[in-house]
Design a protein around this motif. Sequence first.
Motif, short mmCIF file in Angstrom:
data_model
loop_
_atom_site.label_atom_id
_atom_site.label_comp_id
_atom_site.label_asym_id
_atom_site.label_seq_id
_atom_site.Cartn_x
_atom_site.Cartn_y
_atom_site.Cartn_z
N VAL A 42 92.60 45.63 24.14
CA VAL A 42 91.23 45.08 24.94
C VAL A 42 90.47 44.47 24.02
O VAL A 42 89.84 43.50 24.26
CB VAL A 42 90.83 46.58 25.59
N GLY A 43 90.41 44.87 22.79
CA GLY A 43 89.50 43.99 21.83
C GLY A 43 89.75 42.51 21.78
O GLY A 43 89.07 41.65 21.81
N GLN A 44 91.26 42.30 21.61
CA GLN A 44 91.64 41.08 21.43
C GLN A 44 91.43 40.13 22.78
O GLN A 44 91.02 38.96 22.79
CB GLN A 44 93.02 40.80 21.20
N VAL A 96 88.91 40.83 25.07
CA VAL A 96 87.39 40.26 25.11
C VAL A 96 87.15 39.40 24.20
O VAL A 96 86.39 38.41 24.32
CB VAL A 96 86.70 41.57 24.65
N THR A 97 87.80 39.19 22.92
CA THR A 97 87.72 38.35 22.02
C THR A 97 87.82 37.03 22.44
O THR A 97 87.17 35.84 22.46
CB THR A 97 88.25 38.79 20.59
N ILE A 98 89.05 36.79 23.16
CA ILE A 98 89.56 35.61 23.49
C ILE A 98 88.85 34.74 24.82
O ILE A 98 88.61 33.65 24.93
CB ILE A 98 90.96 35.67 23.94
N THR A 99 88.65 35.78 25.89
CA THR A 99 88.19 35.48 26.87
C THR A 99 86.73 35.38 27.07
O THR A 99 85.95 34.83 28.10
CB THR A 99 88.72 36.24 28.14
N GLY A 100 85.93 36.33 26.17
CA GLY A 100 84.72 36.55 26.34
C GLY A 100 84.20 37.41 27.61
O GLY A 100 83.08 37.31 28.06
N ALA A 101 85.03 38.09 28.27
CA ALA A 101 84.96 38.83 29.48
C ALA A 101 83.67 39.72 29.25
O ALA A 101 83.64 40.44 28.19
CB ALA A 101 86.32 39.72 29.68
N ARG A 110 85.89 52.75 23.48
CA ARG A 110 85.30 52.31 22.14
C ARG A 110 85.63 50.98 21.83
O ARG A 110 85.03 50.14 20.94
CB ARG A 110 85.65 53.43 21.28
N ASN A 111 86.95 50.62 21.79
CA ASN A 111 87.42 49.19 21.49
C ASN A 111 87.03 48.27 22.19
O ASN A 111 86.84 46.84 21.62
CB ASN A 111 89.11 49.46 21.47
N ALA A 112 86.82 48.28 23.38
CA ALA A 112 86.09 47.42 24.33
C ALA A 112 84.93 46.97 23.89
O ALA A 112 84.50 45.68 24.05
CB ALA A 112 86.27 47.94 25.72
N ARG A 113 84.16 47.84 23.53
CA ARG A 113 82.82 47.51 22.92
C ARG A 113 82.65 47.22 21.41
O ARG A 113 81.27 47.35 20.84
CB ARG A 113 81.80 48.77 23.28
N SER A 114 83.75 47.35 20.76
CA SER A 114 83.74 47.10 19.17
C SER A 114 83.96 45.73 18.79
O SER A 114 83.67 45.30 17.54
CB SER A 114 84.70 47.79 18.50
N VAL A 115 83.90 44.60 19.78
CA VAL A 115 84.05 43.33 19.16
C VAL A 115 82.92 42.72 18.76
O VAL A 115 81.88 42.75 19.40
CB VAL A 115 84.58 42.36 20.78
N THR A 116 83.07 42.10 17.44
CA THR A 116 82.02 41.37 17.03
C THR A 116 82.43 39.54 16.83
O THR A 116 83.52 39.42 16.77
CB THR A 116 81.53 41.71 15.68
N PHE A 117 81.62 38.93 16.68
CA PHE A 117 81.73 37.60 16.48
C PHE A 117 81.01 37.05 15.33
O PHE A 117 79.83 37.38 15.08
CB PHE A 117 81.47 36.66 17.84
N SER A 118 81.67 36.16 14.54
CA SER A 118 81.15 35.49 13.46
C SER A 118 80.56 34.10 13.72
O SER A 118 81.01 33.53 14.83
CB SER A 118 81.88 35.32 12.11
#
Length: 221
Positions: free
Chosen positions: A177-179, A181-186, A212-220
């Motif tokens: 799920v983290g990946q 969200v990272t790719i799609t910006g869902a 937890r993993n769905a909400r752990s995405v961060t972006f640089s």
Amino acid sequence: MTQQPVPAAHTGVKICGLTEGAGFDACVEHGADWVGFVFFDRSPRCVTPAQARSLSGRHAGGPVRVGLFVHPDDETLARVLDGVSLDVLQIYASFERASDVSSRFGVPVWLSQPVSARPDLPSACPAGVERLLIEPKPPAGATRPGGNAQQLDWSLMQGWKPSFPWMLAGGLNPENVGQAVTITGAPAVDVSSGVESAPGLKSPEAIARFIRNARSVTFSA
């Protein structure tokens, strides 16, 4: 490097297909935004209005209650709504039917939008529909339009920036799920079989990890 889309500060999470107390309680404990009850008899996660009411009654507040229906007629919707209080109707239907349901029942409507290629991504949301669910088209021979643990090719959504609320579904689990969200910006994600120990039986531990993993995405930058 291609810059990835930035999701909402709080990635919304819906846990669908609840059938028993432990799963519902885990959704409340770990802060799911929505819980889903399935009213489609071909699904192993199908519940009656009485069962959904009993589960929902375990906690007075907590997640928004969503009812999932497949091409429902008015009689079915009225019967279920008479048996359990639902905050949202999530349906598989045409754009026209979704708008009609919204106006007839006065309950927010979410509409499934199955896709398999970039041109399938919608450019607008039908009148009266609050949110679109983007998920894979069902495989050939499937008996259900969704809930088939089939994963969408997330790369086809890169750069897609709709102006309406939407949610990503299909083949999600705590590990990917983290990946996704990272790719799609869902801005929100929907899971059912990906947090189960058996069809229809939710794993509280998997629910906790998924949220937890769905909400752990961060972006640089």
